[in-house]
Write a protein that holds these residues in place. Structure first.
Motif, PDB file in Angstrom:
ATOM      1  N   ASP A   1       0.754  -1.245   0.095  1.00 31.67           N
ATOM      2  CA  ASP A   1      -0.041  -0.119  -0.022  1.00 31.67           C
ATOM      3  C   ASP A   1       0.928   1.304  -0.005  1.00 31.67           C
ATOM      4  O   ASP A   1       1.499   1.476   1.250  1.00 31.67           O
ATOM      5  N   VAL A   2       1.289   1.674  -1.295  1.00 32.23           N
ATOM      6  CA  VAL A   2       2.143   2.747  -1.351  1.00 32.23           C
ATOM      7  C   VAL A   2       1.514   4.143  -0.431  1.00 32.23           C
ATOM      8  O   VAL A   2       2.363   4.760   0.047  1.00 32.23           O
ATOM      9  N   ASN A   3       0.126   4.268  -0.521  1.00 34.88           N
ATOM     10  CA  ASN A   3      -0.105   5.412   0.461  1.00 34.88           C
ATOM     11  C   ASN A   3       0.150   5.253   1.772  1.00 34.88           C
ATOM     12  O   ASN A   3       0.210   6.414   2.424  1.00 34.88           O
ATOM     13  N   SER A   4       0.547   3.938   2.427  1.00 37.06           N
ATOM     14  CA  SER A   4       0.853   4.289   3.709  1.00 37.06           C
ATOM     15  C   SER A   4       2.174   4.623   3.941  1.00 37.06           C
ATOM     16  O   SER A   4       2.561   4.965   5.220  1.00 37.06           O
ATOM     17  N   MET A   5       3.068   4.559   2.886  1.00 35.95           N
ATOM     18  CA  MET A   5       4.292   5.404   3.215  1.00 35.95           C
ATOM     19  C   MET A   5       4.386   6.674   2.542  1.00 35.95           C
ATOM     20  O   MET A   5       5.516   7.619   3.004  1.00 35.95           O
ATOM     21  N   SER A   6       3.373   7.291   2.149  1.00 37.94           N
ATOM     22  CA  SER A   6       3.280   8.461   1.762  1.00 37.94           C
ATOM     23  C   SER A   6       3.601   9.784   2.592  1.00 37.94           C
ATOM     24  O   SER A   6       4.248  10.797   2.187  1.00 37.94           O
ATOM     25  N   SER A   7       3.342   9.695   3.943  1.00 35.62           N
ATOM     26  CA  SER A   7       3.857  10.436   5.004  1.00 35.62           C
ATOM     27  C   SER A   7       5.333  10.377   5.227  1.00 35.62           C
ATOM     28  O   SER A   7       5.430  11.471   6.295  1.00 35.62           O
ATOM     29  N   LEU A   8       5.995   9.614   4.942  1.00 33.54           N
ATOM     30  CA  LEU A   8       7.162   9.364   5.403  1.00 33.54           C
ATOM     31  C   LEU A   8       8.217  10.134   4.366  1.00 33.54           C
ATOM     32  O   LEU A   8       7.828  10.562   3.327  1.00 33.54           O
ATOM     33  N   PRO A   9       9.274  10.944   5.212  1.00 33.86           N
ATOM     34  CA  PRO A   9      10.270  11.406   4.188  1.00 33.86           C
ATOM     35  C   PRO A   9      10.913  10.569   3.248  1.00 33.86           C
ATOM     36  O   PRO A   9      10.918   9.517   3.438  1.00 33.86           O
ATOM     37  N   ARG A  10      11.483  11.125   2.063  1.00 28.66           N
ATOM     38  CA  ARG A  10      11.768  10.339   1.131  1.00 28.66           C
ATOM     39  C   ARG A  10      12.950   9.117   1.433  1.00 28.66           C
ATOM     40  O   ARG A  10      12.772   8.057   1.009  1.00 28.66           O
ATOM     41  N   LYS A  11      13.730   9.443   2.241  1.00 28.29           N
ATOM     42  CA  LYS A  11      14.680   8.634   2.792  1.00 28.29           C
ATOM     43  C   LYS A  11      14.100   7.623   3.283  1.00 28.29           C
ATOM     44  O   LYS A  11      14.450   6.313   3.279  1.00 28.29           O
ATOM     45  N   ALA A  12      13.145   7.773   4.290  1.00 28.65           N
ATOM     46  CA  ALA A  12      12.538   6.849   5.097  1.00 28.65           C
ATOM     47  C   ALA A  12      11.796   5.955   4.332  1.00 28.65           C
ATOM     48  O   ALA A  12      11.700   4.727   4.542  1.00 28.65           O
ATOM     49  N   MET A  13      11.080   6.510   3.213  1.00 27.25           N
ATOM     50  CA  MET A  13      10.317   5.533   2.287  1.00 27.25           C
ATOM     51  C   MET A  13      11.160   4.716   1.519  1.00 27.25           C
ATOM     52  O   MET A  13      10.841   3.607   1.567  1.00 27.25           O
ATOM     53  N   ASP A  14      12.332   5.127   0.969  1.00 26.72           N
ATOM     54  CA  ASP A  14      13.140   4.505   0.470  1.00 26.72           C
ATOM     55  C   ASP A  14      13.723   2.997   1.355  1.00 26.72           C
ATOM     56  O   ASP A  14      13.808   1.889   0.714  1.00 26.72           O
TER      57      ASP A  14
END
Length: 143
Positions: free
Chosen positions: A75-88
């Protein structure tokens, strides 16, 4: 690994996907899980846990005092609130976890169904717990 550590790992397996996880929606009906699948599941969980802990700690350092949101791998949306590096970091963890599960002979779908069934079946939970203990004891003796 002590019994409390194995219990913690099993507990983590039951909720491993509440933070840094794979969506574990499954039907409510009872699932039949054979001994090979239990072993493959336990091996997957043991192999994923160090990566999960590391990813969680790295993300926690990046976001500071804020609570880490519930992250669901598919679920990509679940990661959308993370900063870019954290999302990576989360995406890399998810990709590694999927490979671990597949390398241990399970599909992600089957792994998720077993995860849900563990939450619903004390017998299966006990069976996975005992398998985790056995695998850990075997690993400790081979060191």
């Amino acid at each position: 690994m002590s019994h409390s550590s194995v219990f913690a790992t099993l507990t983590t397996a039951s909720v491993i996907f509440s933070t840094l996880g794979i969506n574990s929606k499954a039907a409510a009906q009872s699932l039949t899980v054979n001994n090979t699948e239990v072993t493959n599941y336990a091996q997957s969980v043991l192999a994923m846990e160090p990566d999960r802990q590391q990813a969680f700690e790295e993300i926690k350092k990046m976001i500071g005092e804020k609570e880490i949101p519930k992250i669901v791998c598919n679920d990509v949306n679940s990661m959308s609130s993370l900063p870019r590096k954290a999302m990576d970091i989360a995406v890399n963890y998810c990709n590694r976890s999927q490979k671990i599960v597949e390398n241990h002979g399970l599909t992600i779908e089957r792994f998720n169904k077993i995860t849900v069934e563990i939450q619903n079946s004390s017998d299966l939970k006990r069976q996975v717990y005992n398998t985790l203990l056995r695998l850990q004891n075997t690993s400790d003796k081979s060191k």
